[in-house]
Design a protein around this motif. Sequence first.
Motif, PDB file in Angstrom:
ATOM      1  N   PRO A  27     -40.113 -98.233 -42.752  1.00  0.00           N
ATOM      2  CA  PRO A  27     -40.796 -98.369 -41.245  1.00  0.00           C
ATOM      3  C   PRO A  27     -39.750 -98.677 -40.129  1.00  0.00           C
ATOM      4  CG  PRO A  27     -41.465-100.296 -42.290  1.00  0.00           C
ATOM      5  CD  PRO A  27     -40.782 -99.624 -43.473  1.00  0.00           C
ATOM      6  N   VAL A  28     -38.662 -99.246 -40.484  1.00  0.00           N
ATOM      7  CA  VAL A  28     -37.845 -99.420 -39.435  1.00  0.00           C
ATOM      8  C   VAL A  28     -37.019 -98.010 -39.224  1.00  0.00           C
ATOM      9  CG1 VAL A  28     -35.575-100.574 -38.869  1.00  0.00           C
ATOM     10  CG2 VAL A  28     -37.516-101.865 -40.033  1.00  0.00           C
ATOM     11  N   ASP A  29     -36.773 -97.429 -40.317  1.00  0.00           N
ATOM     12  CA  ASP A  29     -35.877 -96.083 -40.267  1.00  0.00           C
ATOM     13  C   ASP A  29     -36.898 -95.047 -39.237  1.00  0.00           C
ATOM     14  OD1 ASP A  29     -33.811 -96.652 -41.532  1.00  0.00           O
ATOM     15  OD2 ASP A  29     -34.240 -95.971 -43.539  1.00  0.00           O
ATOM     16  N   GLU A  30     -38.056 -95.144 -39.601  1.00  0.00           N
ATOM     17  CA  GLU A  30     -39.106 -94.153 -38.740  1.00  0.00           C
ATOM     18  C   GLU A  30     -38.958 -94.705 -37.362  1.00  0.00           C
ATOM     19  OE1 GLU A  30     -43.603 -92.622 -39.008  1.00  0.00           O
ATOM     20  OE2 GLU A  30     -43.247 -95.124 -39.360  1.00  0.00           O
ATOM     21  N   LEU A  31     -39.057 -95.898 -36.990  1.00  0.00           N
ATOM     22  CA  LEU A  31     -38.968 -96.418 -35.544  1.00  0.00           C
ATOM     23  C   LEU A  31     -37.734 -96.152 -34.958  1.00  0.00           C
ATOM     24  CD1 LEU A  31     -40.432 -98.070 -33.391  1.00  0.00           C
ATOM     25  CD2 LEU A  31     -39.365-100.261 -34.326  1.00  0.00           C
ATOM     26  N   ALA A  32     -36.595 -96.201 -35.672  1.00  0.00           N
ATOM     27  CA  ALA A  32     -35.200 -95.905 -35.285  1.00  0.00           C
ATOM     28  C   ALA A  32     -35.137 -94.304 -34.995  1.00  0.00           C
ATOM     29  CB  ALA A  32     -34.148 -96.245 -36.225  1.00  0.00           C
ATOM     30  N   ALA A  33     -35.766 -93.505 -35.656  1.00  0.00           N
ATOM     31  CA  ALA A  33     -35.783 -91.999 -35.442  1.00  0.00           C
ATOM     32  C   ALA A  33     -36.564 -91.920 -34.170  1.00  0.00           C
ATOM     33  CB  ALA A  33     -36.299 -91.380 -36.474  1.00  0.00           C
ATOM     34  N   PHE A  70     -33.201 -93.296 -26.884  1.00  0.00           N
ATOM     35  CA  PHE A  70     -33.174 -94.615 -26.009  1.00  0.00           C
ATOM     36  C   PHE A  70     -32.041 -95.630 -26.853  1.00  0.00           C
ATOM     37  CE2 PHE A  70     -34.161 -99.285 -24.898  1.00  0.00           C
ATOM     38  CZ  PHE A  70     -33.991 -99.055 -23.594  1.00  0.00           C
ATOM     39  N   VAL A  71     -32.075 -96.092 -27.966  1.00  0.00           N
ATOM     40  CA  VAL A  71     -31.312 -96.798 -28.692  1.00  0.00           C
ATOM     41  C   VAL A  71     -29.947 -96.407 -28.595  1.00  0.00           C
ATOM     42  CG1 VAL A  71     -30.780 -97.876 -30.911  1.00  0.00           C
ATOM     43  CG2 VAL A  71     -33.046 -97.685 -30.340  1.00  0.00           C
ATOM     44  N   ALA A  72     -29.657 -95.115 -28.663  1.00  0.00           N
ATOM     45  CA  ALA A  72     -28.341 -94.526 -28.528  1.00  0.00           C
ATOM     46  C   ALA A  72     -27.588 -94.931 -27.317  1.00  0.00           C
ATOM     47  CB  ALA A  72     -28.127 -93.067 -29.042  1.00  0.00           C
ATOM     48  N   LEU A  73     -28.291 -95.208 -26.262  1.00  0.00           N
ATOM     49  CA  LEU A  73     -27.783 -95.182 -25.147  1.00  0.00           C
ATOM     50  C   LEU A  73     -27.478 -96.707 -24.667  1.00  0.00           C
ATOM     51  CD1 LEU A  73     -29.716 -92.622 -22.866  1.00  0.00           C
ATOM     52  CD2 LEU A  73     -27.482 -92.650 -23.576  1.00  0.00           C
ATOM     53  N   ALA A  74     -28.340 -97.690 -25.497  1.00  0.00           N
ATOM     54  CA  ALA A  74     -28.266 -98.986 -25.323  1.00  0.00           C
ATOM     55  C   ALA A  74     -26.844 -99.790 -25.669  1.00  0.00           C
ATOM     56  CB  ALA A  74     -29.285 -99.839 -26.111  1.00  0.00           C
ATOM     57  N   VAL A  75     -26.442-100.634 -24.542  1.00  0.00           N
ATOM     58  CA  VAL A  75     -25.043-101.216 -24.813  1.00  0.00           C
ATOM     59  C   VAL A  75     -25.265-102.772 -25.470  1.00  0.00           C
ATOM     60  CG1 VAL A  75     -24.002 -99.926 -23.070  1.00  0.00           C
ATOM     61  CG2 VAL A  75     -25.065-102.111 -22.581  1.00  0.00           C
ATOM     62  N   HIS A  76     -26.504-103.118 -25.737  1.00  0.00           N
ATOM     63  CA  HIS A  76     -26.881-104.718 -26.211  1.00  0.00           C
ATOM     64  C   HIS A  76     -28.341-104.492 -26.788  1.00  0.00           C
ATOM     65  CE1 HIS A  76     -27.579-108.747 -26.280  1.00  0.00           C
ATOM     66  NE2 HIS A  76     -26.101-108.860 -26.256  1.00  0.00           N
ATOM     67  N   PRO A  77     -28.566-105.163 -27.859  1.00  0.00           N
ATOM     68  CA  PRO A  77     -29.839-105.114 -28.411  1.00  0.00           C
ATOM     69  C   PRO A  77     -30.752-105.841 -27.660  1.00  0.00           C
ATOM     70  CG  PRO A  77     -28.040-106.129 -30.055  1.00  0.00           C
ATOM     71  CD  PRO A  77     -27.368-105.777 -28.651  1.00  0.00           C
ATOM     72  N   TYR A 120     -30.557-101.536 -33.313  1.00  0.00           N
ATOM     73  CA  TYR A 120     -28.917-101.172 -32.752  1.00  0.00           C
ATOM     74  C   TYR A 120     -27.888-101.096 -33.793  1.00  0.00           C
ATOM     75  CZ  TYR A 120     -25.073-102.209 -29.660  1.00  0.00           C
ATOM     76  OH  TYR A 120     -23.898-102.017 -28.773  1.00  0.00           O
ATOM     77  N   ALA A 121     -27.946-101.609 -34.952  1.00  0.00           N
ATOM     78  CA  ALA A 121     -27.163-101.257 -35.871  1.00  0.00           C
ATOM     79  C   ALA A 121     -27.041 -99.714 -36.728  1.00  0.00           C
ATOM     80  CB  ALA A 121     -27.025-102.563 -36.804  1.00  0.00           C
ATOM     81  N   ARG A 122     -28.433 -99.689 -36.692  1.00  0.00           N
ATOM     82  CA  ARG A 122     -28.734 -98.488 -37.313  1.00  0.00           C
ATOM     83  C   ARG A 122     -28.461 -97.119 -36.617  1.00  0.00           C
ATOM     84  NH1 ARG A 122     -33.713 -99.002 -41.552  1.00  0.00           N
ATOM     85  NH2 ARG A 122     -33.597-101.190 -41.780  1.00  0.00           N
ATOM     86  N   VAL A 123     -28.356 -96.957 -35.283  1.00  0.00           N
ATOM     87  CA  VAL A 123     -28.302 -95.862 -34.535  1.00  0.00           C
ATOM     88  C   VAL A 123     -26.820 -95.664 -33.917  1.00  0.00           C
ATOM     89  CG1 VAL A 123     -29.286 -94.799 -32.520  1.00  0.00           C
ATOM     90  CG2 VAL A 123     -30.792 -95.922 -34.034  1.00  0.00           C
ATOM     91  N   GLU A 124     -26.413 -94.682 -33.894  1.00  0.00           N
ATOM     92  CA  GLU A 124     -24.591 -94.614 -33.409  1.00  0.00           C
ATOM     93  C   GLU A 124     -24.918 -94.643 -31.753  1.00  0.00           C
ATOM     94  OE1 GLU A 124     -21.117 -91.321 -33.813  1.00  0.00           O
ATOM     95  OE2 GLU A 124     -22.875 -91.185 -34.969  1.00  0.00           O
ATOM     96  N   ARG A 125     -24.013 -95.004 -31.145  1.00  0.00           N
ATOM     97  CA  ARG A 125     -23.809 -94.924 -29.958  1.00  0.00           C
ATOM     98  C   ARG A 125     -23.580 -93.692 -29.498  1.00  0.00           C
ATOM     99  NH1 ARG A 125     -25.190 -99.024 -31.185  1.00  0.00           N
ATOM    100  NH2 ARG A 125     -26.973 -98.097 -30.641  1.00  0.00           N
TER     101      ARG A 125
END
Length: 486
Positions: free
Chosen positions: A50-56, A61-68, A102-107
């Motif tokens: 489910p974390v992978d699904e949420l990351a997708a 949004f996560v790719a643009l974040a600079v901090h968790p 934050y760790a799973r998605v590339e910036r």
Amino acid sequence: MSGSLWLKPPITVNPLPAIPRPRGEKRATEPTADGPTADGPTADGLAVDPVDELAARLDDFVALAVHPDEIAALLESDGMTDDHIRLTYGRADSFALAEDLYARVERRHTAPEAPPAGPWHGELAGCLLRGLVFALPGLAYVLAAPLLAGEHGRFGLPGGTIPLLAGAVTGWVWNQALSHRAYTWLGLGDRPAAARALLTGAPAGALAGSAVAFAVAGPGEIPAALFAAGQSLYLAAATALLVLGRERALLLALLPLGGALPAFRWDLPDLLRGGLLLGSLTAAVAFAALVLRPGARRGAAGRAGPPRAASLPYGLFGLGSGLLVLHAGIGDTLVSGAGAVVALTLSMGPAEWLLHRFRGESLTRLRTLSTAREFRRAVTGTLVLCLGGYLTVLVGLTLVATLAWPGAPWPTLPRLVTLLLIGTVLWLGLLLQAFGAVASAAAVCLVAAAAQTVEPAAGPAATGGAAALLAVLTCVLLVRPTAHRA
């Protein structure tokens, strides 16, 4: 100076986006008629994380974040509780889940966009115009000086000073809070309601300032109290014009005060002095009445407005910062003190522009940098450059005011250092106010002003301590990426 001198329009920010949901999704743990649950088996027999699904789903949004913490704020805004996160995603809380995402998605950061139009992206000319209209009312004191001369002063000040200061401080506090309330209505997109708030609040502020001035007037200070009443009326009109963006109209109303320039060299007839003062005041009130007409319409403020208590910290900030400026005006001589006040008021225009620049540069760094450390370093550098630029402008304006004012002495090094400390307190206080930390800024300014009022000799130490404390608060708050997104 107007009542909205220390208040700037609140930052317009984009709200956190809603977490995207697959079409027809109900709850993460509920099966659907078309297939397995979110954490059930797939067609090939493998379990879906489910974390992978949420990351997708949150990839953009996560790719643009600079901090968790930015991701945690989004999760909490969507209503995800810690219990739900533990049951559905197997993480302790929103912060642990945010770190995993934050760790799973590339910036990935897009190229910087052109700054949008808005209160934080105004042109330099507009900010300089505001600085000019802040300072021009000071010419009214030059015109009125012979009319206000009193024989008996109090507390070591010239006659008539007490009612003038009391009326001015009352106006600053009231109109600062009123400006915040009107700006809040503007932020809600309801300009008629903002005009209505000004239409009802500005006259009340004028009456309050006048009443206080007459209450503290001593024998022989009635002319000064009358001038303070006119000053309170002007502050009310100027607040309405500035909040509603009518700086050019206010500048036109202040043009008659240009007649004070010859008064630096020659003695003008009292009738001319009074006529110029009344002409400028009448014009300001007339222009304010014109722009406030939408507030007189029925239903202009038909819905419940923002809580009035929310505007109180802004009024207290106006009190503290206004008292600090007044202390800057009490120099070794009346002329040197007036030059300091002129420099501070004129500097408010460049100060506003540098606040715009800091906001714009911070948003650009938020879009282009990929780590929190890089963002902290870049924002700290921008903060130092903007504050240094403001203090440089303040020194320049002080020197110009000294050269332009007949008989003005050159500022001594201690006076110049004190002026720069006051400028630091004002600029950092405005910055914290703009990012919502107005209560902290108000408390620091009030303590410094109170210490300087009780013991004038402690002024430099109190102002220096306030500047250092605000610098620490600013660094702690504004190096966080979430302070610029929320």
